[in-house]
Write an enzyme that holds these catalytic residues in place. Structure first.
Site, PDB file in Angstrom:
ATOM      1  CB  SER A 195      -6.934   2.638  -0.041  1.00  0.00           C
ATOM      2  OG  SER A 195      -5.590   3.065  -0.103  1.00  0.00           O
ATOM      3  CD  GLN A 199      -4.712   1.365  -3.052  1.00  0.00           C
ATOM      4  OE1 GLN A 199      -4.234   2.486  -3.259  1.00  0.00           O
ATOM      5  NE2 GLN A 199      -4.329   0.612  -2.029  1.00  0.00           N
ATOM      6  CG  ASP A 211      -2.099   0.935   1.102  1.00  0.00           C
ATOM      7  OD1 ASP A 211      -2.501   1.240  -0.028  1.00  0.00           O
ATOM      8  OD2 ASP A 211      -2.622   1.373   2.145  1.00  0.00           O
TER       9      ASP A 211
END
Length: 290
Positions: A228, A278, A204
């Site tokens: 996110s 993502q 991430d």
């Protein structure tokens, strides 16, 4: 092993409360104001792994539902969706204040045979010739408010070296494709499951910022409201995260208040070990009026 590495390994060593119920620490990740997304993903994967002792994860898909509160623990409830001959499926719900903050589904596969092919690793400068994460941040310390400097300079467990770092406050518009090298020396003692958990935590990092690059935007200027929304990851090959890995990222699309970001993770020998995708929230930070 550094203190930061010890704290991260402790953070990912979740506590079993019941057969399929676990508790993880909320504080101590990359961000102080809300739980870092990679932390919740990694802890959820750790919870799933506690119920799958005989095979490794090959994919996970997660939705971020609410921001995590770092001041309290996170409860992880595991649903044993399927135990098959070749594949095992788990669903994990992360809960705080009685509400879901993340849903994760993970699939686990036995060791199998097939045909091998991958895209080559990009040709970029190696990590030995690049600036450390600490040196990069030191250059901006005078522009960080004094009350935030200790957190800004706090030692981190993941060693990062960006291939072409931008100005943290006033970046010029740039191509969305970018690369960084990362590793964690203490992963040398980790088993294959923890190698996956650590890489999930690190996956991430930097990804959501890919979509900021073409627009010359910066998180530190407060002009972007970002978070996110979901996170998907596929594990392709064995991981030894104590060694340098190249994270190659891009953002093919941004618009309508969202961005789509992708990443490919290669080991030092050029093997593609994981892929990431993502979607993120990306809209102007609107000032509230009284």
């Amino acid at each position: 092993m550094t203190d930061a590495e010890t704290k991260l390994l402790d953070l990912l060593n979740i506590e079993r409360l019941e057969v399929d119920m676990f508790r993880g620490v909320g504080s101590g990740g990359e961000t102080p104001t809300r739980i870092y997304g990679g932390q919740v993903i990694a802890q959820a994967l750790a919870a799933a792994y506690r119920t799958v002792p005989d095979r490794l994860c090959h994919s996970l898909h997660a939705y971020f539902i609410r921001p995590g509160d770092p001041s309290i623990p996170v409860i992880y409830a595991v649903d044993r969706a399927r135990d098959g001959g070749s594949f095992t499926t788990r669903r994990v719900v992360a809960i705080q204040h009685g509400k879901q903050i993340l849903n994760l589904s993970a699939s686990f596969h036995v060791e199998d045979e097939g045909w091998d092919y991958q895209h080559p690793m990009p040709e970029v400068d190696g990590p030995d010739d690049l600036e450390t994460r600490e040196a990069y941040r030191d250059r901006y310390i005078d522009r960080i408010p004094e009350q935030h400097r200790a957190e800004f300079l706090r030692p981190r467990p993941i060693e990062i070296r960006e291939v072409a770092p931008r100005d943290m406050f006033d970046p010029e518009p740039a191509d969305d494709v970018h690369h960084l090298w990362f590793r964690m020396a203490a992963a040398a003692e980790a088993d294959p499951q923890m190698q996956h958990i650590l890489l999930a935590y690190a996956s991430d990092m930097g990804l959501l910022g890919s979509a900021l690059r073409p627009h010359g935007l910066s998180w530190l200027k407060g002009e972007v409201n970002g978070a996110s929304l979901d996170h998907a990851m596929w594990f392709h090959a064995p991981i030894q995260f104590q060694d340098w890995h190249l994270y190659s990222m891009d953002a093919p699309f941004s618009g309508r208040g969202r961005s789509f970001n992708r990443g490919s993770i290669f080991n030092k020998d050029g093997t593609l070990v994981a892929s990431v995708a993502q979607e993120g929230l990306m809209r102007p930070n609107r000032k509230r009026t009284s």
